[in-house]
Scaffold this active site. Structure first.
Site, PDB file in Angstrom:
ATOM      1  N   SER A   1     -79.293 -22.570 -31.748  1.00  0.00           N
ATOM      2  CA  SER A   1     -78.705 -23.846 -31.343  1.00  0.00           C
ATOM      3  C   SER A   1     -79.420 -24.346 -30.095  1.00  0.00           C
ATOM      4  CB  SER A   1     -77.206 -23.681 -31.064  1.00  0.00           C
ATOM      5  OG  SER A   1     -76.626 -24.914 -30.688  1.00  0.00           O
TER       6      SER A   1
ATOM      7  N   GLU B   1     -68.583 -27.455 -33.961  1.00  0.00           N
ATOM      8  CA  GLU B   1     -69.305 -28.649 -33.485  1.00  0.00           C
ATOM      9  C   GLU B   1     -68.825 -29.903 -34.220  1.00  0.00           C
ATOM     10  OE1 GLU B   1     -73.642 -29.985 -34.612  1.00  0.00           O
ATOM     11  OE2 GLU B   1     -73.748 -28.376 -33.133  1.00  0.00           O
TER      12      GLU B   1
ATOM     13  N   HIS C   1     -70.177 -21.801 -35.586  1.00  0.00           N
ATOM     14  CA  HIS C   1     -70.566 -22.640 -34.431  1.00  0.00           C
ATOM     15  C   HIS C   1     -70.705 -24.095 -34.865  1.00  0.00           C
ATOM     16  CE1 HIS C   1     -73.890 -24.732 -32.356  1.00  0.00           C
ATOM     17  NE2 HIS C   1     -73.555 -24.093 -31.255  1.00  0.00           N
ATOM     18  N   ASN C   2     -71.384 -24.329 -35.980  1.00  0.00           N
ATOM     19  CA  ASN C   2     -71.580 -25.697 -36.434  1.00  0.00           C
ATOM     20  C   ASN C   2     -70.289 -26.323 -36.950  1.00  0.00           C
ATOM     21  OD1 ASN C   2     -74.251 -25.189 -35.818  1.00  0.00           O
ATOM     22  ND2 ASN C   2     -75.047 -26.203 -37.630  1.00  0.00           N
TER      23      ASN C   2
ATOM     24  N   LYS D   1     -73.539 -18.644 -36.492  1.00  0.00           N
ATOM     25  CA  LYS D   1     -74.094 -19.998 -36.343  1.00  0.00           C
ATOM     26  C   LYS D   1     -73.376 -20.987 -37.261  1.00  0.00           C
ATOM     27  CE  LYS D   1     -77.047 -23.184 -35.000  1.00  0.00           C
ATOM     28  NZ  LYS D   1     -77.263 -24.132 -36.069  1.00  0.00           N
TER      29      LYS D   1
END
Length: 290
Positions: free
Chosen positions: A112, A169, A165-166, A162
């Site tokens: 990221s 987001e 994480h997205n 990840k």
């Protein structure tokens, strides 16, 4: 260290530059990049010393799969493949198992940082065998800011972290989007750039995303140059699928993903159905198509 970088797009090119600035030797291959140092994956593998480290920074799916399957026969015991793209963690688990049969390590590595990574560094989430992580750690140390990288678990864990994480987001971005639309639609003559600007200091909603919004509003105060069409990389969808598989209530992430779908519709058929039903049961007026 010496390594090979496959892919010289916005991320791969900046990562290569950051690595070279810190003294690493980076050989590169990308089909469309004129400044690559290798003419093929075969040549790239031949330019590296064993144990080789080859970093894939290309789109997930078919491009990554093709590159992985081409590279694997060229590699030997102890070599390392790092997948820094946004691959599905299940694909990464499979690739790690295939690589292990050849004695090759596979590190699924969530990255990221976007276009700002060259200057600010990249947050790096690594899954795979600890031995391979230790060998490649000087690379991660260069790419990440202080305390910005970690070995998060076995194969698949890096891309899983990840992915989530997205998904988070997506939710954060949607909350900002809705909040600023409420501000924009209010009775008050608000300067949205000013509001976003002061929220960066001391506010509980301050974040890097807010700083980026300030930049966007400085360039285009009413965002008149931008169409409200929002794509998704696929990782928000995968996060939702996993939430369903794990029976985890994830309403904010689900709705933020659906909001992106809605942004792509010039006109919603569902809205037409709603209008037609209101007209049928209550005689409510409908607006004709012009």
């Amino acid at each position: 260290m010496k390594l090979g970088m496959v892919g010289l797009g916005r991320m791969g090119a900046n990562m290569t530059e950051r690595l070279r600035k810190d003294g690493h030797t980076v050989e590169t291959y990308a089909r469309t990049a004129p400044d690559r140092t290798a003419g093929s994956l075969v040549e790239l593998a031949s330019m590296l010393d064993q144990p080789r480290v080859v970093w894939l920074m290309i789109p997930a799916g078919t491009p990554t799969e093709n590159a992985f399957q081409t590279l694997l026969p060229l590699l030997e015991d102890g070599d390392i493949v790092v997948d820094g793209g946004n691959s599905n963690f299940r694909d990464s688990q499979r690739r790690a198992a295939e690589a292990k049969k050849k004695g090759v390590f596979f590190l699924d590595t969530g990255v990221s940082g976007g276009v700002w990574g060259l200057k600010e560094g990249y947050c790096i989430m690594v899954g795979g065998e600890a031995e391979a992580f230790g060998q490649a750690e000087p690379i991660f140390k260069t790419l990440a800011p202080k305390d910005g990288y970690a070995h998060v678990g076995p194969s698949g864990a890096g891309h899983f972290v990840k992915m989530v994480h997205n998904g988070i987001e997506y939710g954060l971005m949607q909350a900002y989007a809705e909040g600023f639309e409420i501000l924009q639609a209010s009775e008050f003559p608000l300067d949205l750039n000013q509001v976003a600007g002061i929220w960066r200091y001391g506010s509980v909603v301050r974040s890097w995303l807010l700083e980026l919004l300030v930049r966007a509003l400085e360039d285009d105060p009413n965002l008149e140059k931008i169409r409200g069409y929002v794509e998704d990389s696929g990782e928000g969808r995968w996060t939702v699928f996993e939430a369903i598989n794990e029976s985890v209530p994830a309403g904010v992430i689900v709705l933020s993903l659906f909001a992106r779908f809605a942004s792509r519709q010039d006109e919603s058929f569902a809205a037409k159905v709603n209008a037609a039903l209101r007209n049928q049961f209550g005689g409510h007026a409908v607006k004709a198509v012009e």
